[in-house]
Design a protein around this motif. Sequence first.
Motif, mmCIF file in Angstrom:
data_model
loop_
_atom_site.group_PDB
_atom_site.id
_atom_site.type_symbol
_atom_site.label_atom_id
_atom_site.label_comp_id
_atom_site.label_asym_id
_atom_site.label_seq_id
_atom_site.Cartn_x
_atom_site.Cartn_y
_atom_site.Cartn_z
ATOM 1 N N ALA A 192 -68.610 -1.147 76.980
ATOM 2 C CA ALA A 192 -67.749 -0.868 75.831
ATOM 3 C C ALA A 192 -66.692 0.135 76.274
ATOM 4 C CB ALA A 192 -68.556 -0.316 74.655
ATOM 5 N N VAL A 193 -65.669 0.277 75.461
ATOM 6 C CA VAL A 193 -64.556 1.183 75.764
ATOM 7 C C VAL A 193 -64.325 2.135 74.601
ATOM 8 C CG1 VAL A 193 -62.029 1.290 75.997
ATOM 9 C CG2 VAL A 193 -63.343 -0.326 77.392
ATOM 10 N N ALA A 194 -64.082 3.398 74.919
ATOM 11 C CA ALA A 194 -63.646 4.379 73.926
ATOM 12 C C ALA A 194 -62.263 4.876 74.340
ATOM 13 C CB ALA A 194 -64.625 5.548 73.847
ATOM 14 N N GLY A 195 -61.336 4.863 73.401
ATOM 15 C CA GLY A 195 -59.972 5.289 73.719
ATOM 16 C C GLY A 195 -59.484 6.368 72.776
ATOM 17 N N LEU A 196 -58.902 7.422 73.360
ATOM 18 C CA LEU A 196 -58.320 8.501 72.559
ATOM 19 C C LEU A 196 -56.806 8.484 72.705
ATOM 20 C CD1 LEU A 196 -61.337 9.506 73.084
ATOM 21 C CD2 LEU A 196 -60.423 11.813 72.705
ATOM 22 N N TYR A 197 -56.118 8.515 71.579
ATOM 23 C CA TYR A 197 -54.658 8.537 71.449
ATOM 24 C C TYR A 197 -53.933 7.588 72.416
ATOM 25 C CZ TYR A 197 -55.761 12.570 74.553
ATOM 26 O OH TYR A 197 -56.296 13.409 75.513
ATOM 27 N N GLY A 198 -54.444 6.367 72.483
ATOM 28 C CA GLY A 198 -53.781 5.341 73.291
ATOM 29 C C GLY A 198 -52.745 4.597 72.475
ATOM 30 N N GLY A 199 -51.676 4.173 73.112
ATOM 31 C CA GLY A 199 -50.667 3.373 72.433
ATOM 32 C C GLY A 199 -51.126 1.927 72.345
ATOM 33 N N CYS A 200 -50.833 1.271 71.247
ATOM 34 C CA CYS A 200 -51.282 -0.114 71.072
ATOM 35 C C CYS A 200 -50.226 -1.123 71.492
ATOM 36 C CB CYS A 200 -51.664 -0.351 69.618
ATOM 37 S SG CYS A 200 -53.107 0.618 69.104
ATOM 38 N N LYS A 201 -48.962 -0.750 71.349
ATOM 39 C CA LYS A 201 -47.904 -1.664 71.774
ATOM 40 C C LYS A 201 -46.610 -0.895 71.977
ATOM 41 C CE LYS A 201 -46.329 -2.978 67.129
ATOM 42 N NZ LYS A 201 -46.049 -4.106 66.216
ATOM 43 N N TYR A 202 -45.739 -1.493 72.786
ATOM 44 C CA TYR A 202 -44.389 -0.968 72.991
ATOM 45 C C TYR A 202 -43.444 -2.148 72.886
ATOM 46 C CZ TYR A 202 -46.271 3.493 74.456
ATOM 47 O OH TYR A 202 -46.929 4.691 74.470
ATOM 48 N N GLY A 203 -42.642 -2.192 71.821
ATOM 49 C CA GLY A 203 -41.787 -3.335 71.578
ATOM 50 C C GLY A 203 -42.599 -4.483 71.000
ATOM 51 N N ASN A 204 -42.006 -5.655 70.948
ATOM 52 C CA ASN A 204 -42.665 -6.798 70.331
ATOM 53 C C ASN A 204 -43.110 -7.850 71.340
ATOM 54 O OD1 ASN A 204 -42.311 -5.882 67.622
ATOM 55 N ND2 ASN A 204 -40.157 -6.447 67.758
ATOM 56 N N GLN A 205 -42.878 -7.600 72.622
ATOM 57 C CA GLN A 205 -43.260 -8.560 73.643
ATOM 58 C C GLN A 205 -44.727 -8.381 74.010
ATOM 59 O OE1 GLN A 205 -41.158 -10.968 74.648
ATOM 60 N NE2 GLN A 205 -39.763 -10.098 73.122
ATOM 61 N N ILE A 206 -45.411 -9.480 74.271
ATOM 62 C CA ILE A 206 -46.835 -9.423 74.585
ATOM 63 C C ILE A 206 -47.117 -8.620 75.850
ATOM 64 C CG2 ILE A 206 -46.869 -11.567 75.930
ATOM 65 C CD1 ILE A 206 -49.603 -12.139 74.607
ATOM 66 N N THR A 207 -46.162 -8.642 76.800
ATOM 67 C CA THR A 207 -46.354 -7.908 78.049
ATOM 68 C C THR A 207 -46.312 -6.401 77.817
ATOM 69 O OG1 THR A 207 -43.974 -8.127 78.480
ATOM 70 C CG2 THR A 207 -45.440 -9.730 79.513
ATOM 71 N N LYS A 208 -45.863 -5.980 76.627
ATOM 72 C CA LYS A 208 -45.794 -4.562 76.328
ATOM 73 C C LYS A 208 -46.883 -4.143 75.347
ATOM 74 C CE LYS A 208 -40.867 -3.960 77.293
ATOM 75 N NZ LYS A 208 -39.560 -3.481 76.764
ATOM 76 N N ARG A 209 -47.858 -5.016 75.159
ATOM 77 C CA ARG A 209 -48.978 -4.687 74.289
ATOM 78 C C ARG A 209 -50.188 -4.295 75.133
ATOM 79 N NH1 ARG A 209 -48.826 -9.034 69.270
ATOM 80 N NH2 ARG A 209 -46.673 -8.603 68.645
ATOM 81 N N TYR A 210 -51.004 -3.424 74.571
ATOM 82 C CA TYR A 210 -52.182 -2.949 75.295
ATOM 83 C C TYR A 210 -53.472 -3.236 74.551
ATOM 84 C CZ TYR A 210 -49.176 -0.503 78.601
ATOM 85 O OH TYR A 210 -48.249 -0.213 79.574
ATOM 86 N N LEU A 211 -53.429 -3.198 73.241
ATOM 87 C CA LEU A 211 -54.629 -3.458 72.448
ATOM 88 C C LEU A 211 -54.473 -4.796 71.728
ATOM 89 C CD1 LEU A 211 -57.378 -2.338 71.594
ATOM 90 C CD2 LEU A 211 -56.239 -1.272 69.633
ATOM 91 N N PHE A 212 -55.345 -5.726 72.080
ATOM 92 C CA PHE A 212 -55.271 -7.086 71.552
ATOM 93 C C PHE A 212 -56.441 -7.362 70.600
ATOM 94 C CE2 PHE A 212 -52.807 -7.109 75.393
ATOM 95 C CZ PHE A 212 -51.773 -8.004 75.154
ATOM 96 N N PRO A 213 -56.267 -8.300 69.678
ATOM 97 C CA PRO A 213 -57.347 -8.603 68.730
ATOM 98 C C PRO A 213 -58.532 -9.316 69.371
ATOM 99 C CG PRO A 213 -55.506 -10.116 68.417
ATOM 100 C CD PRO A 213 -55.038 -9.054 69.369
ATOM 101 N N ASP A 214 -58.278 -10.014 70.477
ATOM 102 C CA ASP A 214 -59.356 -10.741 71.141
ATOM 103 C C ASP A 214 -59.880 -9.951 72.332
ATOM 104 O OD1 ASP A 214 -56.733 -11.266 72.015
ATOM 105 O OD2 ASP A 214 -57.387 -12.952 73.246
#
Length: 306
Positions: A192-214
């Motif tokens: 499992a993963v625990a994340g503190l103050y991580g960004g979920c996305k930058y812009g609207n492109q998928i390559t700039k996303r970090y947290l995904f629903p799947d």
Amino acid sequence: MASRLRNTFLVLLLFVFSYHIAHAASLKIPNYGTGGSGFSKTVNEKLSDLIFKKPKLGNKNSSVDNNPIYLPKTMNGSAVVIVSSCGGIHFKNFLDIQKWNALFLSNGFVTTVVNTTSYPRKKNCGRNKTQSPSRGVKDIFDAIKNTSKVEGVSINKIFVIGFSLGAMNAAKSIWTKNAKLALKEDEILPAAVAGLYGGCKYGNQITKRYLFPDLDRPILWLMGEDDKESPPTDCKVVKIIKEKNELSDYHTYKNATHCWDCEAMHGFTKKVGNGNTVTYLYNEKATSDSKKRVLTFFDKIISTIE
């Protein structure tokens, strides 16, 4: 005299050789930046894999620099990989990371501390990062694999906790597309993963996303209400994640900024990539609660494995 000169020459030669290996432009690693683009492509990486130290008994004063692996006095069969922010481990956050390391050791976890800016690497912050998106994810898999070699650690009970960019890369390590690619590469996924103050996305492109629903593993995502660097408003996906996996969870701390557990960086101000000027404020209440939530989360996952 001749012997001394010869020894000096050999040391210099070894340094140059090691330096070039560390900057090997031909190094190919899996493409974790976009989920592998079909799971068959690689990316060229200029930085070599991190080198981890041999495991040894740790304590609350153990150094967290240079990628150490520590053993607790009494092992619970589990381990935690601790991943630093984009700035790596330095004099301003050394004690804060050390406290997290001590927390896990005191609760029976083997710990592996990942310094993403270990020499000869540099800071990996801002829009013009010095490392590829794939590099940070592979660092996590490398840390897990090294941790799994410790006698007494179950490969099914190795967790990851990340801070800021460390949290973002940890989240990408369990994104379903990357998980499939990692398993193809004989990697070990975190429990499992625990994340503190991580960004979920930058812009609207998928390559700039970090947290995904799947996601292939549960995640605990902790956010600060006043975080202008990684705004919680960009993380609406956490609700979908929790709906899909009841073991996953999230929480937003009121009156908490980015880096709320960074005691030595209290008052630090800078302009970040999204254009906001941010000031880090240490929040003792949020820090204490974060530690309780993370331990409770890991224990909950362990209970489902045993």
